[in-house]
Design an enzyme around this catalytic site. Structure first.
Site, PDB file in Angstrom:
ATOM      1  CG  ASP A   1     169.881 -11.175 -60.005  1.00  0.00           C
ATOM      2  OD1 ASP A   1     170.938 -11.833 -59.869  1.00  0.00           O
ATOM      3  OD2 ASP A   1     169.673 -10.452 -60.993  1.00  0.00           O
TER       4      ASP A   1
ATOM      5  CG  HIS B   1     173.880 -11.160 -61.805  1.00  0.00           C
ATOM      6  ND1 HIS B   1     172.517 -11.039 -61.870  1.00  0.00           N
ATOM      7  CD2 HIS B   1     174.336 -10.966 -63.067  1.00  0.00           C
ATOM      8  CE1 HIS B   1     172.157 -10.797 -63.123  1.00  0.00           C
ATOM      9  NE2 HIS B   1     173.249 -10.744 -63.866  1.00  0.00           N
TER      10      HIS B   1
ATOM     11  CG  ASN C   1     174.409 -10.739 -72.286  1.00  0.00           C
ATOM     12  OD1 ASN C   1     173.495  -9.963 -72.518  1.00  0.00           O
ATOM     13  ND2 ASN C   1     175.170 -10.645 -71.219  1.00  0.00           N
TER      14      ASN C   1
ATOM     15  CB  SER D   1     172.595  -8.875 -66.334  1.00  0.00           C
ATOM     16  OG  SER D   1     172.169 -10.194 -66.449  1.00  0.00           O
TER      17      SER D   1
END
Length: 321
Positions: free
Chosen positions: A49, A86, A177, A244
């Site tokens: 990430d 994130h 998404n 996520s």
């Protein structure tokens, strides 16, 4: 031409102060009911990430190391600090420690290997991700968690993932998404659409399918992905939404499952066997398989079903979607 990948789009709803709280998503998948048997100790999850807030009080004891493959900090491999938020949020959902301070992750005693493959803007090259996967394989992690994706099917990325799976590493990916709430239309993002990964779509805390969640025939399971509270930058907390946020619930659940399986079977289960153990812990929600796959990950399972699955596990040798 180098293709680029980004964090799966997400929404930061708020930043908040919390104290000693089990997030609703962790509760929804029934993780706390397993903690009397295991909290994931001995299992390592690689989080590919944007890095991580390695000094966060809820995470610092879970992190065993890491590597930077992004362009941040002039590409210094030793600096895997998160400038985006994130990665820190994802890490907290997987394995935030119980410390009477903030939040608790799904597998609060699992170990985290922070593999920074996205920069401060949340974007990165596929080559960074491939290098990150190979690093995770070298470090002999148990699970790779990737809440990232892009529109391009890159053969080298697929080969790296297959290599991880061949090494009995579970690869968990956010589905994406780009969804429209309609299961008759397919939306594909990579690596989440590869058959070899565990593709995670999103539901809300009322168990309704998230309208933004991609639908396709590669979805394996769903997990909570809306209004998810977890760790954030500078020792803080935030509530985020997106697939996520769903994927790390499953990565944490698999850490618990792997630990339980070692106790139960007195051996290391293969990747297909662990996948089967995950699927036995799902509850159908009544949506199309393109939206929910096998259903909601639910760590408690009726005893009579558990006995049936435990007998069948010895003969399951392939993953079936």
């Amino acid at each position: 031409m180098e293709h680029y990948v980004r964090v799966i789009p997400f929404k930061v709803i708020e930043q908040t102060e919390v104290a000693n709280q089990i997030p609703k998503g962790v509760e929804l998948i029934q993780a706390p009911k397993i903690w009397k048997d295991t909290k994931g100790k001995g299992v390592t999850v690689a989080v590919l990430d944007t890095g991580c807030d390695i000094s966060h009080p809820d995470l610092k004891e879970s992190i065993i190391g890491g590597r930077n493959f992004s362009s941040d900090d002039k590409g210094n491999p030793e600096l895997f600090k998160d400038y985006n938020g994130h990665g820190t949020h994802v890490a907290g959902t997987i394995a935030a420690r119980e410390n009477n301070l903030g939040v608790v992750g799904v597998a609060p005693e699992a170990s985290l290997l922070i593999v920074k493959v996205l920069n401060k803007n949340g974007s990165g090259q596929y080559s960074w991700i491939i290098n990150g996967i190979n690093y995770a394989i070298e470090q002999k992690v148990d699970i790779i968690s990737m809440s990232l994706g892009g529109p391009n099917d890159v053969p080298a990325l697929y080969e790296a993932i297959k290599k991880a799976v061949d090494n009995n590493i579970l690869v968990v990916c956010a589905a994406g998404n780009e969804g429209d709430g309609d299961d008759s239309t397919d939306e594909f993002a990579f690596p989440g659409s590869y058959n070899d990964v565990i593709s995670v779509a999103s539901i809300n805390l009322e168990r309704r399918s998230s309208e933004f969640s991609n639908s396709n025939n590669e979805i394996d399971v769903v997990a909570p992905g809306e209004e998810i509270l977890s760790t954030y930058l500078n020792g803080k907390y935030a509530t985020l939404s997106g697939t996520s946020m769903a994927a790390p619930h499953v990565s944490g659940a698999l850490a618990l499952i792997k630990s339980l399986s070692i106790q139960q079977f007195d051996r290391q289960l293969s990747e297909p066997e662990l996948y089967a153990q995950l699927i036995k812990r799902t509850v159908p929600l009544g949506y199309s398989p393109k939206l929910e796959g096998n259903g909601l990950v639910y760590m408690t399972v009726p005893e009579h079903l558990a006995n049936i699955f435990d007998q069948e596990i010895k003969s399951i040798i392939i993953k079936v979607n």
